[in-house]
Design a protein around this motif. Structure first.
Motif, short mmCIF file in Angstrom:
data_model
loop_
_atom_site.label_atom_id
_atom_site.label_comp_id
_atom_site.label_asym_id
_atom_site.label_seq_id
_atom_site.Cartn_x
_atom_site.Cartn_y
_atom_site.Cartn_z
N ALA A 98 27.19 93.72 26.20
CA ALA A 98 27.76 94.47 25.20
C ALA A 98 26.90 94.75 24.13
O ALA A 98 25.64 94.35 24.34
N ALA A 99 26.98 95.93 23.29
CA ALA A 99 25.99 96.58 22.51
C ALA A 99 26.73 96.98 21.26
O ALA A 99 28.16 97.19 21.33
N GLU A 100 26.22 97.28 20.39
CA GLU A 100 26.62 97.76 18.88
C GLU A 100 25.60 98.73 18.21
O GLU A 100 24.28 98.10 18.25
N ILE A 101 26.01 99.62 17.45
CA ILE A 101 25.29 100.43 16.66
C ILE A 101 26.03 100.35 15.26
O ILE A 101 27.36 100.04 15.31
N VAL A 102 25.18 100.06 14.09
CA VAL A 102 25.82 99.82 12.61
C VAL A 102 25.08 100.93 12.09
O VAL A 102 23.93 100.86 12.05
N THR A 103 25.78 101.95 11.40
CA THR A 103 25.26 102.85 10.57
C THR A 103 24.73 102.45 9.20
O THR A 103 25.27 101.19 8.80
N LYS A 104 24.22 103.26 8.41
CA LYS A 104 23.78 102.76 7.00
C LYS A 104 24.92 102.74 6.21
O LYS A 104 24.70 101.83 5.02
N LYS A 105 25.78 103.23 6.49
CA LYS A 105 27.16 103.32 5.68
C LYS A 105 28.33 102.07 6.10
O LYS A 105 29.19 101.96 5.41
N GLY A 106 27.68 101.55 7.25
CA GLY A 106 28.65 100.20 7.67
C GLY A 106 29.49 100.58 8.68
O GLY A 106 30.31 99.62 9.00
N LYS A 107 29.58 101.61 9.39
CA LYS A 107 30.59 101.87 10.47
C LYS A 107 29.85 101.32 11.66
O LYS A 107 28.74 101.38 11.83
N VAL A 108 30.76 100.67 12.28
CA VAL A 108 30.24 99.82 13.55
C VAL A 108 30.79 100.49 15.02
O VAL A 108 32.09 100.80 14.91
N TYR A 109 29.78 100.74 15.71
CA TYR A 109 30.26 101.41 17.22
C TYR A 109 30.03 100.37 18.24
O TYR A 109 28.97 99.88 18.27
N LYS A 110 31.09 100.20 18.77
CA LYS A 110 30.86 98.91 19.88
C LYS A 110 30.99 99.52 21.31
O LYS A 110 31.43 100.72 21.69
N PHE A 111 30.11 99.04 22.21
CA PHE A 111 29.66 99.56 23.66
C PHE A 111 30.00 98.22 24.49
O PHE A 111 29.46 97.30 24.46
N ASP A 112 30.35 98.56 25.90
CA ASP A 112 30.26 97.80 26.84
C ASP A 112 29.22 97.32 27.70
O ASP A 112 28.89 96.40 28.23
N ALA A 113 27.98 98.47 27.32
CA ALA A 113 26.74 98.08 27.84
C ALA A 113 25.72 98.63 27.03
O ALA A 113 26.09 99.65 26.27
N THR A 114 24.63 98.42 26.86
CA THR A 114 23.40 98.95 26.33
C THR A 114 23.42 100.40 26.69
O THR A 114 23.08 101.46 25.96
N GLU A 115 23.31 100.55 28.16
CA GLU A 115 23.11 101.88 28.48
C GLU A 115 24.20 103.15 27.81
O GLU A 115 23.85 104.08 27.59
N CYS A 116 25.55 102.38 27.61
CA CYS A 116 26.48 103.50 26.94
C CYS A 116 25.94 103.75 25.43
O CYS A 116 26.10 104.77 24.92
N MET A 117 25.33 102.43 24.68
CA MET A 117 24.89 102.56 23.50
C MET A 117 23.80 103.79 23.47
O MET A 117 23.89 104.54 22.53
N ILE A 118 22.91 103.56 24.28
CA ILE A 118 21.87 104.57 24.23
C ILE A 118 22.17 105.98 24.66
O ILE A 118 21.61 107.07 23.94
N HIS A 119 23.29 106.05 25.48
CA HIS A 119 23.62 107.54 25.91
C HIS A 119 24.60 108.13 24.61
O HIS A 119 24.54 109.37 24.33
N PHE A 120 25.11 107.19 23.78
CA PHE A 120 25.93 107.80 22.63
C PHE A 120 24.98 107.82 21.49
O PHE A 120 25.57 108.80 20.48
#
Length: 145
Positions: free
Chosen positions: A46-68
């Protein structure tokens, strides 16, 4: 007057703690991937992106995070996180991780991509499972081609 003071202190504490910008725990089996919409169940990919404003986006795989990532201005991102393959559920800084693409280690979206906290860990698995190692920038270039 004392009651008003107490409420003011509680309100200030809530404001300061609610503005915490950092990772959130992934609720495996119930959280959905922001890219592919699959339920996140794999505790090592699994993977996550956290924005500077604190919004968290969760992913089932690093490749999904990269494509997002194409959805963002990279200047708005505070953290890119991937699960450490050797420590299930532990999120690590993806920009400092070493990645292994090995067809002998399946990942949820079929990229055979796993993240490791150290290059030594990744090399150990590479020697056992085969595959190719990447740092963050190399991985971005590889997956965006």
């Amino acid at each position: 007057m004392q009651r008003l003071k107490q409420l003011s202190i509680v309100a200030l504490l809530l404001i300061f703690t609610s503005c915490n910008v950092g990772p959130q725990a992934i609720n495996y089996g119930s959280d959905g991937c922001h890219f592919c919409k699959m339920t996140i169940v794999d505790k090592v990919h699994a993977a996550e992106i956290v924005t500077k404003k604190g919004k968290v986006y969760k992913f089932d795989a690093t490749e999904c995070m990269i494509h997002f990532m194409n959805e963002f201005d990279v200047n708005d991102i505070k953290l890119y996180l991937s699960n450490n393959y050797t420590e299930p559920e532990a999120l690590i800084d993806a920009t400092k991780a070493t990645f292994l693409i090995s067809e002998n280690i399946p990942s949820p979206m079929g990229a055979f991509l796993s993240a490791f906290k150290t290059e030594a860990e990744a090399q150990k698995f590479q020697s056992e499972q085969g595959g190719r190692l990447f740092n963050w920038n190399q991985l971005l270039a590889h997956l965006n081609n």
